[in-house]
Design a protein around this motif. Structure first.
Motif, PDB file in Angstrom:
ATOM      1  N   ALA A 258       1.365   6.650  -6.856  1.00  0.00           N
ATOM      2  CA  ALA A 258       0.251   7.555  -7.148  1.00  0.00           C
ATOM      3  C   ALA A 258       0.710   9.013  -7.025  1.00  0.00           C
ATOM      4  CB  ALA A 258      -0.916   7.264  -6.211  1.00  0.00           C
ATOM      5  N   ARG A 259       1.573   9.277  -6.030  1.00  0.00           N
ATOM      6  CA  ARG A 259       2.098  10.649  -5.897  1.00  0.00           C
ATOM      7  C   ARG A 259       2.932  11.031  -7.122  1.00  0.00           C
ATOM      8  NH1 ARG A 259       2.664   9.315  -0.398  1.00  0.00           N
ATOM      9  NH2 ARG A 259       4.858   8.747  -0.641  1.00  0.00           N
TER      10      ARG A 259
ATOM     11  N   ALA B 237      -5.326   2.205  -1.375  1.00  0.00           N
ATOM     12  CA  ALA B 237      -4.206   3.159  -1.471  1.00  0.00           C
ATOM     13  C   ALA B 237      -4.273   3.964  -2.773  1.00  0.00           C
ATOM     14  CB  ALA B 237      -2.869   2.416  -1.376  1.00  0.00           C
ATOM     15  N   ALA B 238      -4.797   3.350  -3.821  1.00  0.00           N
ATOM     16  CA  ALA B 238      -4.865   4.041  -5.124  1.00  0.00           C
ATOM     17  C   ALA B 238      -6.131   4.883  -5.254  1.00  0.00           C
ATOM     18  CB  ALA B 238      -4.810   3.018  -6.262  1.00  0.00           C
TER      19      ALA B 238
ATOM     20  N   ARG C  79       0.943   4.189  -2.857  1.00  0.00           N
ATOM     21  CA  ARG C  79       0.766   5.629  -2.582  1.00  0.00           C
ATOM     22  C   ARG C  79       1.916   6.437  -3.186  1.00  0.00           C
ATOM     23  NH1 ARG C  79      -1.981   3.855   2.074  1.00  0.00           N
ATOM     24  NH2 ARG C  79      -0.017   3.468   3.156  1.00  0.00           N
TER      25      ARG C  79
ATOM     26  N   ALA D  78       0.840  -1.208   0.000  1.00  0.00           N
ATOM     27  CA  ALA D  78       0.000   0.000   0.000  1.00  0.00           C
ATOM     28  C   ALA D  78       0.872   1.255   0.000  1.00  0.00           C
ATOM     29  CB  ALA D  78      -0.938  -0.014   1.202  1.00  0.00           C
ATOM     30  N   SER D  79       1.957   1.243   0.762  1.00  0.00           N
ATOM     31  CA  SER D  79       2.845   2.419   0.797  1.00  0.00           C
ATOM     32  C   SER D  79       3.483   2.649  -0.569  1.00  0.00           C
ATOM     33  CB  SER D  79       3.953   2.224   1.836  1.00  0.00           C
ATOM     34  OG  SER D  79       3.396   2.023   3.096  1.00  0.00           O
TER      35      SER D  79
ATOM     36  N   SER E 209      -6.793   8.563  -6.754  1.00  0.00           N
ATOM     37  CA  SER E 209      -5.673   8.967  -7.607  1.00  0.00           C
ATOM     38  C   SER E 209      -6.001   8.563  -9.050  1.00  0.00           C
ATOM     39  CB  SER E 209      -4.378   8.280  -7.174  1.00  0.00           C
ATOM     40  OG  SER E 209      -4.391   6.925  -7.588  1.00  0.00           O
TER      41      SER E 209
END
Ligand code: C5P
Length: 233
Positions: A79-80, A103-104, A76, A72-73, A107
């Motif tokens: 996605a950033r 997490a997505a 993220r 998940a990290s 985004s």
């Protein structure tokens, strides 16, 4: 979606300098550029930035598989960076698939699941405790991924038609192993022409060597886009 937005060119090169040569050459011809493990390990997020600077979409092919929190990290972080497509392994299992989907969320990153790597045959699957026909494992893992909110699947040309029939229309099917008629297969055992893959329901077509090894890569990319456009019609 424009026909060229369906064509994915993999930047299977060892460094950013070489990647930039291909990005400059193919920007405007190919809608999506794929950054894989080799380039991302060498150049990191700069590779993604170089793709975006060209105006193309970025497909980050990291095939993530780890514990849920770590996956998940990583999602993220991707996605950033604004990547449009990111791969994860479906065998990461339900809790991790749910975690990456969450997490997505919100985004623009669409998650794609890899089911059974096409390099694994029945013997290799049995050796890791996954007895049974590979096609059954593909179908099982595909349904699992979709049920947990994954946006699409990476699949071989051989699996594409069956998955298209068994899954909802909005599930993205991303198909490598594409070979225009008359081109070398290379190490791909199962191949399809761009037109056939598209007619069988592929949404995105990954084409590497037939473009990279062509005498005129731009002309090769244009011919593939034309074939996609024709199959759309
Ligand atoms: O067209 P070509 O065979 O050169 O494309 C190879 C690309 O497709 C690589 O980036 C590879 O990782 C990817 N790929 C594949 N077979 C799969 C899944 C992905 O060749 N089953």
């Amino acid at each position: 979606m424009q026909p060229r937005d369906r064509l994915v060119f993999p930047l299977d090169v060892p460094d950013l300098e070489t990647a930039r040569v291909w990005i400059d050459r193919l920007a405007g011809e190919v809608g999506v550029l794929k950054v894989g493990l080799e380039l991302f390990t060498a150049a990191g997020p700069d590779a993604v930035r170089a793709v975006h600077a060209s105006g193309a979409k970025c497909f980050l092919d990291l095939k993530l598989h780890d514990i849920s929190a770590t996956m998940a990290s990583a999602v993220r972080a991707a996605a950033r960076l604004g990547v449009e497509y990111l791969t994860v392994h479906a065998v990461a299992a339900p809790a991790a698939l749910t975690a990456v989907r969450d997490a997505a969320d919100g985004s623009k990153t669409r998650l794609l699941a890899v089911t059974v790597l096409t390099s694994l045959d029945a013997d290799e699957l049995t050796a890791i405790g996954l007895a049974g026909p590979p096609a059954a494992a593909v179908e099982r893992l595909a349904r699992l991924a979709v049920r947990h909110g994954i946006d699409g699947l990476v699949c071989s040309p051989e699996e594409c038609a069956a998955l298209r029939r068994s899954l909802a229309d909005d599930v993205l099917l991303v198909v490598p192993g594409i070979r225009p008629a008359g081109s070398e297969r290379g190490d791909q055992a199962r191949v399809a022409t761009p037109g056939r893959a598209r007619r069988e329901g592929a949404d995105l077509l990954v084409v590497g060597r037939p473009i990279r090894h062509a005498d005129d890569p731009v002309a090769a990319a244009r011919a593939i886009v034309a074939e996609i456009a024709e199959a759309n019609a």
